[in-house]
Every structure is written in C-alpha cells, then in structure tokens.
Design a protein around this motif. Sequence first.
Motif, mmCIF file in Angstrom:
data_model
loop_
_atom_site.group_PDB
_atom_site.id
_atom_site.type_symbol
_atom_site.label_atom_id
_atom_site.label_comp_id
_atom_site.label_asym_id
_atom_site.label_seq_id
_atom_site.Cartn_x
_atom_site.Cartn_y
_atom_site.Cartn_z
ATOM 1 N N LYS A 243 111.692 58.907 -45.768
ATOM 2 C CA LYS A 243 112.432 57.668 -45.500
ATOM 3 C C LYS A 243 113.260 57.811 -44.225
ATOM 4 C CE LYS A 243 113.036 55.938 -50.186
ATOM 5 N NZ LYS A 243 113.983 55.656 -51.257
ATOM 6 N N ILE A 244 113.219 56.774 -43.376
ATOM 7 C CA ILE A 244 114.016 56.788 -42.143
ATOM 8 C C ILE A 244 115.025 55.639 -42.186
ATOM 9 C CG2 ILE A 244 113.943 56.661 -39.619
ATOM 10 C CD1 ILE A 244 111.071 57.764 -39.746
ATOM 11 N N PHE B 206 102.206 55.044 -40.166
ATOM 12 C CA PHE B 206 102.564 56.156 -41.060
ATOM 13 C C PHE B 206 102.692 55.666 -42.496
ATOM 14 C CE2 PHE B 206 104.497 57.139 -36.881
ATOM 15 C CZ PHE B 206 103.608 58.142 -36.530
ATOM 16 N N GLU B 207 101.623 55.863 -43.246
ATOM 17 C CA GLU B 207 101.575 55.306 -44.597
ATOM 18 C C GLU B 207 102.495 56.024 -45.573
ATOM 19 O OE1 GLU B 207 97.571 54.848 -45.944
ATOM 20 O OE2 GLU B 207 97.051 53.480 -44.284
ATOM 21 N N ASP B 208 102.940 57.218 -45.178
ATOM 22 C CA ASP B 208 103.814 57.993 -46.090
ATOM 23 C C ASP B 208 105.292 57.676 -45.849
ATOM 24 O OD1 ASP B 208 104.107 59.064 -43.587
ATOM 25 O OD2 ASP B 208 103.826 61.152 -44.194
ATOM 26 N N THR B 209 105.591 56.702 -44.998
ATOM 27 C CA THR B 209 106.981 56.524 -44.575
ATOM 28 C C THR B 209 107.554 55.164 -44.968
ATOM 29 O OG1 THR B 209 106.450 57.926 -42.693
ATOM 30 C CG2 THR B 209 108.539 56.749 -42.585
ATOM 31 N N GLU B 210 108.813 55.223 -45.498
ATOM 32 C CA GLU B 210 109.553 53.988 -45.790
ATOM 33 C C GLU B 210 110.688 53.847 -44.791
ATOM 34 O OE1 GLU B 210 110.798 53.377 -49.903
ATOM 35 O OE2 GLU B 210 109.265 54.840 -50.481
ATOM 36 N N PHE B 211 111.092 52.624 -44.550
ATOM 37 C CA PHE B 211 112.149 52.357 -43.582
ATOM 38 C C PHE B 211 113.282 51.563 -44.223
ATOM 39 C CE2 PHE B 211 108.208 53.024 -41.390
ATOM 40 C CZ PHE B 211 108.558 53.831 -40.322
ATOM 41 N N ALA C 196 117.966 58.911 -47.324
ATOM 42 C CA ALA C 196 117.042 58.881 -46.186
ATOM 43 C C ALA C 196 117.005 60.270 -45.544
ATOM 44 C CB ALA C 196 117.487 57.836 -45.168
ATOM 45 N N ASP C 197 115.920 60.537 -44.789
ATOM 46 C CA ASP C 197 115.726 61.873 -44.210
ATOM 47 C C ASP C 197 116.157 61.972 -42.754
ATOM 48 O OD1 ASP C 197 114.227 62.959 -46.554
ATOM 49 O OD2 ASP C 197 112.880 61.325 -45.999
ATOM 50 N N ALA C 198 116.412 60.827 -42.123
ATOM 51 C CA ALA C 198 116.778 60.836 -40.696
ATOM 52 C C ALA C 198 117.394 59.500 -40.351
ATOM 53 C CB ALA C 198 115.533 61.070 -39.838
ATOM 54 N N ILE C 199 118.141 59.470 -39.227
ATOM 55 C CA ILE C 199 118.706 58.205 -38.763
ATOM 56 C C ILE C 199 118.271 57.927 -37.335
ATOM 57 C CG2 ILE C 199 120.901 59.445 -38.370
ATOM 58 C CD1 ILE C 199 122.300 56.720 -38.343
ATOM 59 N N ILE D 235 110.421 61.191 -34.887
ATOM 60 C CA ILE D 235 111.189 61.508 -36.104
ATOM 61 C C ILE D 235 110.240 61.907 -37.228
ATOM 62 C CG2 ILE D 235 112.711 60.547 -37.882
ATOM 63 C CD1 ILE D 235 113.965 58.763 -35.739
ATOM 64 N N HIS D 236 109.129 61.172 -37.332
ATOM 65 C CA HIS D 236 108.120 61.483 -38.350
ATOM 66 C C HIS D 236 107.641 62.926 -38.177
ATOM 67 C CE1 HIS D 236 104.080 61.360 -40.250
ATOM 68 N NE2 HIS D 236 104.701 60.563 -41.117
#
Lengths: 342, 342
Positions: free
Chosen positions: A2-3, A28-33, A91-94, A312-313
Amino acid sequence: MKIAVDAMGGDNAPQTVVAGVEHARDEFEDTEFLLYGVEKEIRKYLKNETRITIIHTDEMIMMNDEPVKAIRRKKNASMVLAARAVKEHKADAIFSCGNTGALLAAGLLIVGRIKGISRPGLLSTLPMIGTEEGAFNLLDSGANAENKAEHLHQYAILGKYYAQNVRHIENPRIGLLNNGTEPHKGSKVTQEAYQLLAEDPNLNFVGNIEASNILNDAADVVVADGFTGNAVLKAIEGTASAIMHLVKKAILDSGLKGKIGGLLLKSSLKGLKEKMNQSQYGGAVLLGVKAPVVKAHGSSDGQTVYYTLKQIHTMIEGEMIPDFVNYFSQEHAASKTKEQSI
Amino acid sequence: MKIAVDAMGGDNAPQTVVAGVEHARDEFEDTEFLLYGVEKEIRKYLKNETRITIIHTDEMIMMNDEPVKAIRRKKNASMVLAARAVKEHKADAIFSCGNTGALLAAGLLIVGRIKGISRPGLLSTLPMIGTEEGAFNLLDSGANAENKAEHLHQYAILGKYYAQNVRHIENPRIGLLNNGTEPHKGSKVTQEAYQLLAEDPNLNFVGNIEASNILNDAADVVVADGFTGNAVLKAIEGTASAIMHLVKKAILDSGLKGKIGGLLLKSSLKGLKEKMNQSQYGGAVLLGVKAPVVKAHGSSDGQTVYYTLKQIHTMIEGEMIPDFVNYFSQEHAASKTKEQSI
C-alpha cells in the motif's frame, strides 16, 4: 503493498497526482493506493476506483508554510495524514509533490528514523549526461545543512543498498564529493569521511570525485554533506536548464537558415532533452527513515508521478528498508558490544 | 606598470604565454613584462623584445608538485622568482597558468596577506548564461577548504571593490550562496554570514542565492565558503561541457538530415560557445594579498593569456589593491579602538 499518497501536493494537484496514480494502479496489480485530500477535487479526475481509497481532508500544507510548524500544527493536512498512515503500518510508503521541507520533517518526526541512523539523507538520481547512458545517486542532496563524517559514512551504506535493491547494480561504486581527487584533499569532514569509507571492507569505495566529473560515470553513488550536495544538484540543474534555453534561443534568433536547421535537428534535440529528463528515475528519497518517503517535483506531470510510484514499488518489492534495518541494528549491536568490551 | 610572468606554467608553455604577452605588450604601452623561465625556450617564440625582460631559470614547478613544499623547496622555480619580484616591488602583479595550489601558496607565503584580512579568497568570473549578457564573480571559489562567517563578510568587500574597479559596476549587488532564499536558511556559517552582510551599510546585499539561480543575473558578486564555491564552479563547468558535447553528438549521430541541420546552425552554435567561453573575463584572482595574483587555466591559448593580462592591467590601473589596503587598515584600526574602549 500500500502506498499513501498526498493528493494535494504540487502545482497541478490533485489532477496530475490522480493521473499518475491511475497509471501506476493499472500497471501494478499487487498495489493499493490511499489518496489523502479533498474528496470532491480528487473525484473530479478519478476515472476508476479499483484499489484506490480516498481519505477526505480539507487541510493541506502550502509551499510557503514553515516545515516543522506546519507538520506539528496542521494535524489533518493531507501530507500529515499520509505520513501517519505509514507510521501506523496502514501503508508501506508515502509519496508527495508538495513542500519538500515539510515532507522531510514528516519523514523524520512522524515516520521516524531507523535505529542506528543519526541523520537521514535525501537521495537524488541524476542522469550521467557526460556518458552514453546511466545515472548516479547523490546523497545527501539537501536534508541537512551540516553533516559529520560519520553521517557521510552512513550515506554510503544507504546509497549502496539503494543502488543494489532499486537500480540492481551488484557492487555499486561509491565516491566522495570533494574539492580534489587526492586522499588528503578537502575539509576536515571530507578528510575524515575519506578514511571511514576507505577502511570499510563492505564498500566499493572509488575515492574522491570532483563536481566537474560527477556526470562522467565516475561513481554509482556519490556521497556529500547536505549543504554541498544541495548546491551541486542545483548548480547542475540550473546550468542544464540555462544552456538548453540558450540552444533554443540560438535557433530561434538565427534567421531562416537557423530555423530550418533547428527543424531538421528537432528529433535529435528532443532525444537530448529526454536524456536529461530526470523524471524517469523517480523522485528524491529520504533514506534512513522507517519507510520510503518520496518527493517528486512540484511541477511533476502525471508521467513523473507514475515513474515515482514505480520507483516506490521497486523499493518496497526489493525490501530495501528491511535491509537497512538489519544492517544498522547489527552495526548498533556491534558498536554497543565494542563499547562494553573497552 | 610591471607584470611578472611565470613563462613555464601551463600545458603549452612557454609558447602560448609568450604569444599572449606579446599581444598585451603591443596593446598596453605603459606596461613592462618580466618573463621568468628557460631563456632558450622563451626566445624560440619571442618575436620582439620591446618592454619584455627575460629572467632565466631552469627550475619549475610541475602540475603534480605538492604546493607548499614546492614553493618552499624550489626556490628558483619560475613561479617562485616571479612571486618574489612582486614581494620586492620589482613588479606589480604575478601571472601564471601553472599549478593552482602552488600559485595560491606563493600568493599567501611570498606576496603576503593584506593587513586585516584573515583568509584571502579566489575570485572567479563566470558568464551569466541564463540571461542576455553579463557576468558575475564567485568567491571564494577554492582557495580555502573551510571558512568562517567573518571570512565571507571580507569576501563581500573584496568582491565589491573588484566589481567596481575592474568591471566598473557602480553599486555591485552582493549575494550569499545558500541552500534556500529565506534569511534563516543554511548552515551555521551561512546564517551568521547573512547577518553580517545584512548589517553592513556599505554593502548592497541582495540576500541568499541558490546555485540553481546563480547564472540568472541574481547578483554581481556571489560570496561562498571555498569548499562550496569550488564545488559549484566545477559543477557548472562540468555540466556545461557535458551538454555541449551532447548537442554536438546529437547532430553527428542524427543522420544526413541532422547533419544538414547542424551545418545550418553552425554559426548560431558557435555564438553560443563564445558566450559560454570564460576566457574573455580573464583568470581567477587571489584577493586579499598585497598584489594581484592571477591564474589562467593550464590549457589557455595565447588569446586567454592576453585577456588575463588585460584583466591584470585593469586591476593595477584601477588601483584595486590600494583600495583594499585602505579599507582594511581603517577596519583594523577601528576594531582595535573598539577593543580598547570596551
């Protein structure tokens, strides 16, 4: 993964931010925003809500806000909420295109330093325009106004892991920005840093690098104090922009002959502009904090936002932060043991 | 007036040095030149001895000599003899294209500091390539690896007199190189220097200047610590050279169409190159010593040597050094009186 995205930072926010997020989401199908900002504004541009959550807030940090004060007082600003989501492991990053100083403050005060790291540094990626292709990382490029030699040593380690995990360079060459190539050159800080870097068996240290040679494939990671790093980064950017402007002007002012020449050269000069375009390398990253804190330029378009989210990904996927934490917790433990045994 | 010339310094010495000296001699009828070096070599290129005296010596300082050691041990080196001529009032200034560090050491150790000046600084002149025309001075551009705020204040005064006497700018705008434009920005040194400059009623201080804006007519004189000034100077030079190389390459690699375009643009691009050519502004000047100590690039051609000698002629004619001496002796006396009255 998650970003957390500060949707309100940047000259054309939230439009360009939303465009970049949708592009990244599609790839990026593995990523939520998580998008923090004015819901009504964000919805104006959002085409498709798949894996995108809007968290509404009216408050935001302006470009001329005093960074630390803004972070402390505007508790519901989009940037602050996004940073808090990272702190609370939502979330994993900003990501933000907003006020750089405020984002650095949010990184230090909300996301927090990794144990064992004294002064997180800002890493920038620049094209090696003096060579055929490639890029290099410069850090600290402006998070600190003053640094000690031991900070520069930590930047070398942080930069090494970044280059390995994100840019996939196996054994990155580390250089020290200095005012001469000989080992004894420079200020007290660079002289001491030279020793620390040269004595560290884990680093592929290639010695001092002068700013005149930094664009010529001299090293993969160039370490500097934040004041000089910032000045050199801005000097490179300012000079490149002034010269490109001059080239354009020379063509426009040179009469019919020159204009025809300019037209014939259009595609070559466009290729040149692309080579110098830094956006493909993503944004500037605050290294040494517990999650990627990433800043893109205030004038970023959707494409640059996308490239930065891609960066970031890669950082999250490459497990850069766990690598940092491991290294510095071991360092920390080792230095404690050393202290105790003395 | 008399100029002492190290005829043996530089990549193509003494040929280019002799050519530049003869050109300057033909133009400035009030000027004599003392040429230090291998007489036989100098005579090979010298066409006419009017107002030129050769002082023979076999010894010379090499580019890789350790500066201070070389100055102390090679007592008969062409550069050392030329500096000694200035110390002994046999000449009014010294010129060299040789080892920069050695020339700085000769300036400090042989020519000597002006009373009241703590750390002489190196002044460079750069074209404002971000604007239509003009140039600016940057100092210290590399004589010191570390500076205090009070040194930066002295550089502002030295730079002001230089801009007035040599560049004929009535009320030069003085800027402080910093990592942000706001007054509170920067390191301890730049924050303190900001105060000193802002409080000095004799200076037309225009505030902090970022390296990104230095080429855009932001100030006539930009003051910096020697470490950062050197890094910014080299970053500008390195970037300019890398981009001009890229433009050339883009034309050559772009097939017939691009080559024709390049040909049509040839004169415009040549004009651009000339604009960026720093040689017309002369060499780098060590300011704060008792006479002009001036360094031209090792690769200087006869034309650059001529421009630099012309710059020296203007410095002597404009009585820059007596202005320095007056100002700092009064300052010195004033601060002594102040100390005694406390």
